[in-house]
Design a protein around this motif. Sequence first.
Motif, PDB file in Angstrom:
ATOM      1  N   ALA A 114       0.871  -1.179   0.000  1.00  0.00           N
ATOM      2  CA  ALA A 114       0.000   0.000   0.000  1.00  0.00           C
ATOM      3  C   ALA A 114       0.909   1.231   0.000  1.00  0.00           C
ATOM      4  O   ALA A 114       1.442   1.602   1.045  1.00  0.00           O
ATOM      5  CB  ALA A 114      -0.921   0.009   1.211  1.00  0.00           C
ATOM      6  N   GLY A 115       1.106   1.823  -1.160  1.00  0.00           N
ATOM      7  CA  GLY A 115       2.068   2.906  -1.262  1.00  0.00           C
ATOM      8  C   GLY A 115       3.466   2.323  -1.172  1.00  0.00           C
ATOM      9  O   GLY A 115       3.843   1.438  -1.945  1.00  0.00           O
ATOM     10  N   THR A 116       4.238   2.778  -0.187  1.00  0.00           N
ATOM     11  CA  THR A 116       5.580   2.225   0.017  1.00  0.00           C
ATOM     12  C   THR A 116       5.618   1.202   1.138  1.00  0.00           C
ATOM     13  O   THR A 116       6.626   0.530   1.330  1.00  0.00           O
ATOM     14  CB  THR A 116       6.573   3.356   0.339  1.00  0.00           C
ATOM     15  N   ASP A 117       4.535   1.079   1.908  1.00  0.00           N
ATOM     16  CA  ASP A 117       4.480   0.164   3.046  1.00  0.00           C
ATOM     17  C   ASP A 117       3.756  -1.132   2.689  1.00  0.00           C
ATOM     18  O   ASP A 117       3.043  -1.207   1.683  1.00  0.00           O
ATOM     19  CB  ASP A 117       3.759   0.816   4.230  1.00  0.00           C
ATOM     20  N   VAL A 118       3.938  -2.130   3.536  1.00  0.00           N
ATOM     21  CA  VAL A 118       3.181  -3.377   3.423  1.00  0.00           C
ATOM     22  C   VAL A 118       2.226  -3.453   4.606  1.00  0.00           C
ATOM     23  O   VAL A 118       2.654  -3.397   5.761  1.00  0.00           O
ATOM     24  CB  VAL A 118       4.114  -4.605   3.422  1.00  0.00           C
ATOM     25  N   THR A 119       0.945  -3.542   4.331  1.00  0.00           N
ATOM     26  CA  THR A 119      -0.058  -3.651   5.388  1.00  0.00           C
ATOM     27  C   THR A 119      -0.671  -5.047   5.344  1.00  0.00           C
ATOM     28  O   THR A 119      -0.834  -5.627   4.269  1.00  0.00           O
ATOM     29  CB  THR A 119      -1.167  -2.606   5.229  1.00  0.00           C
ATOM     30  N   GLY A 120      -0.999  -5.570   6.527  1.00  0.00           N
ATOM     31  CA  GLY A 120      -1.561  -6.903   6.499  1.00  0.00           C
ATOM     32  C   GLY A 120      -2.000  -7.421   7.843  1.00  0.00           C
ATOM     33  O   GLY A 120      -2.058  -6.692   8.839  1.00  0.00           O
ATOM     34  N   ASP A 121      -2.332  -8.719   7.839  1.00  0.00           N
ATOM     35  CA  ASP A 121      -2.808  -9.433   9.021  1.00  0.00           C
ATOM     36  C   ASP A 121      -1.955 -10.668   9.224  1.00  0.00           C
ATOM     37  O   ASP A 121      -1.658 -11.400   8.267  1.00  0.00           O
ATOM     38  CB  ASP A 121      -4.270  -9.845   8.853  1.00  0.00           C
ATOM     39  N   LEU A 122      -1.581 -10.901  10.457  1.00  0.00           N
ATOM     40  CA  LEU A 122      -0.793 -12.061  10.844  1.00  0.00           C
ATOM     41  C   LEU A 122      -1.544 -12.809  11.935  1.00  0.00           C
ATOM     42  O   LEU A 122      -2.024 -12.189  12.889  1.00  0.00           O
ATOM     43  CB  LEU A 122       0.574 -11.612  11.368  1.00  0.00           C
ATOM     44  N   THR A 123      -1.666 -14.119  11.793  1.00  0.00           N
ATOM     45  CA  THR A 123      -2.256 -14.941  12.847  1.00  0.00           C
ATOM     46  C   THR A 123      -1.248 -15.989  13.271  1.00  0.00           C
ATOM     47  O   THR A 123      -0.771 -16.766  12.446  1.00  0.00           O
ATOM     48  CB  THR A 123      -3.543 -15.630  12.365  1.00  0.00           C
ATOM     49  N   MET A 124      -0.895 -15.977  14.579  1.00  0.00           N
ATOM     50  CA  MET A 124       0.065 -16.938  15.117  1.00  0.00           C
ATOM     51  C   MET A 124      -0.488 -17.542  16.392  1.00  0.00           C
ATOM     52  O   MET A 124      -0.902 -16.815  17.306  1.00  0.00           O
ATOM     53  CB  MET A 124       1.415 -16.263  15.373  1.00  0.00           C
ATOM     54  N   ASN A 125      -0.521 -18.868  16.414  1.00  0.00           N
ATOM     55  CA  ASN A 125      -1.026 -19.601  17.580  1.00  0.00           C
ATOM     56  C   ASN A 125      -2.435 -19.151  17.950  1.00  0.00           C
ATOM     57  O   ASN A 125      -2.786 -19.072  19.127  1.00  0.00           O
ATOM     58  CB  ASN A 125      -0.077 -19.427  18.767  1.00  0.00           C
ATOM     59  N   GLY A 126      -3.233 -18.836  16.943  1.00  0.00           N
ATOM     60  CA  GLY A 126      -4.609 -18.413  17.164  1.00  0.00           C
ATOM     61  C   GLY A 126      -4.773 -16.962  17.552  1.00  0.00           C
ATOM     62  O   GLY A 126      -5.895 -16.509  17.797  1.00  0.00           O
ATOM     63  N   VAL A 127      -3.685 -16.187  17.614  1.00  0.00           N
ATOM     64  CA  VAL A 127      -3.741 -14.772  17.992  1.00  0.00           C
ATOM     65  C   VAL A 127      -3.574 -13.918  16.738  1.00  0.00           C
ATOM     66  O   VAL A 127      -2.662 -14.140  15.935  1.00  0.00           O
ATOM     67  CB  VAL A 127      -2.638 -14.418  19.017  1.00  0.00           C
ATOM     68  N   ALA A 128      -4.464 -12.920  16.569  1.00  0.00           N
ATOM     69  CA  ALA A 128      -4.463 -12.078  15.376  1.00  0.00           C
ATOM     70  C   ALA A 128      -3.736 -10.767  15.634  1.00  0.00           C
ATOM     71  O   ALA A 128      -3.891 -10.144  16.684  1.00  0.00           O
ATOM     72  CB  ALA A 128      -5.899 -11.801  14.932  1.00  0.00           C
ATOM     73  N   TYR A 129      -2.952 -10.363  14.639  1.00  0.00           N
ATOM     74  CA  TYR A 129      -2.220  -9.100  14.679  1.00  0.00           C
ATOM     75  C   TYR A 129      -2.460  -8.362  13.366  1.00  0.00           C
ATOM     76  O   TYR A 129      -2.644  -8.986  12.318  1.00  0.00           O
ATOM     77  CB  TYR A 129      -0.712  -9.323  14.821  1.00  0.00           C
TER      78      TYR A 129
END
Length: 233
Positions: A114-129
């Motif tokens: 998105a523009g110059t950055d990377v935006t997103g969602d991470l899920t680890m061990n059932g926890v969302a970031y």
Amino acid sequence: MRKIIRTLFVGFASLVALLALAGCSGNTGTDASPTSEAAPTSSAAAFPPSARYVADMTSADGKTMTIGISVDGGEVAAYACNGTDDEAWFFGKQTDGRIDLASRFRDTLRAELAGTDVTGDLTMNGVAYQFTAAPVSGEAGMYTAALDGVRASWVVREDGSAIGVQLNGTSGRDFEQAELQQLSDLQFRNEVRNKRQLQQAQQITRLANGSMSSKINGRDVTPTLVTGTFRLT
């Protein structure tokens, strides 16, 4: 005589019809104008030929995680860790500026440029970031080193600070592939994912010659920079 009058009358009627048709064709209203729809465009931009991104993030319940992402052409490698007892590697490809990957331990990474950055969602061990990762340069990025079956990995931020985890092995039993496929996500996390023996990695430092240095179990190692084409064997 009647035939002549009839012929004149037909001609006059035709003339009136032609004039009416000409008046209609001069209508400039929008209803008569053809319309066209613009082709839909993707909101994601195209990645540079080679780039690295880093982000710190916090989940809704206060857990923290750091991620590094490296892209080279269509190839992607990413590493996330909390600096103490959790980590995840992601490998695959980016398509049209989008990343949709899963780790071997069922963690997920979905992101886009998105523009110059990377935006997103991470899920680890059932926890969302959720995260927004800025591009980094110089020594910043992901690093990893292995020694005698033990692997340490780090994310180095733009300011030179680093966070890393060391994987010593696993205490879980070996599952057949068919068994793994039958496990629910919760069962998989408890029986496979969380049986890994993880600890905080030793600090990584930059030497005078520009290379990185650290230790695994007291022995010197030289961590290597992770590119988008890196894959664990």
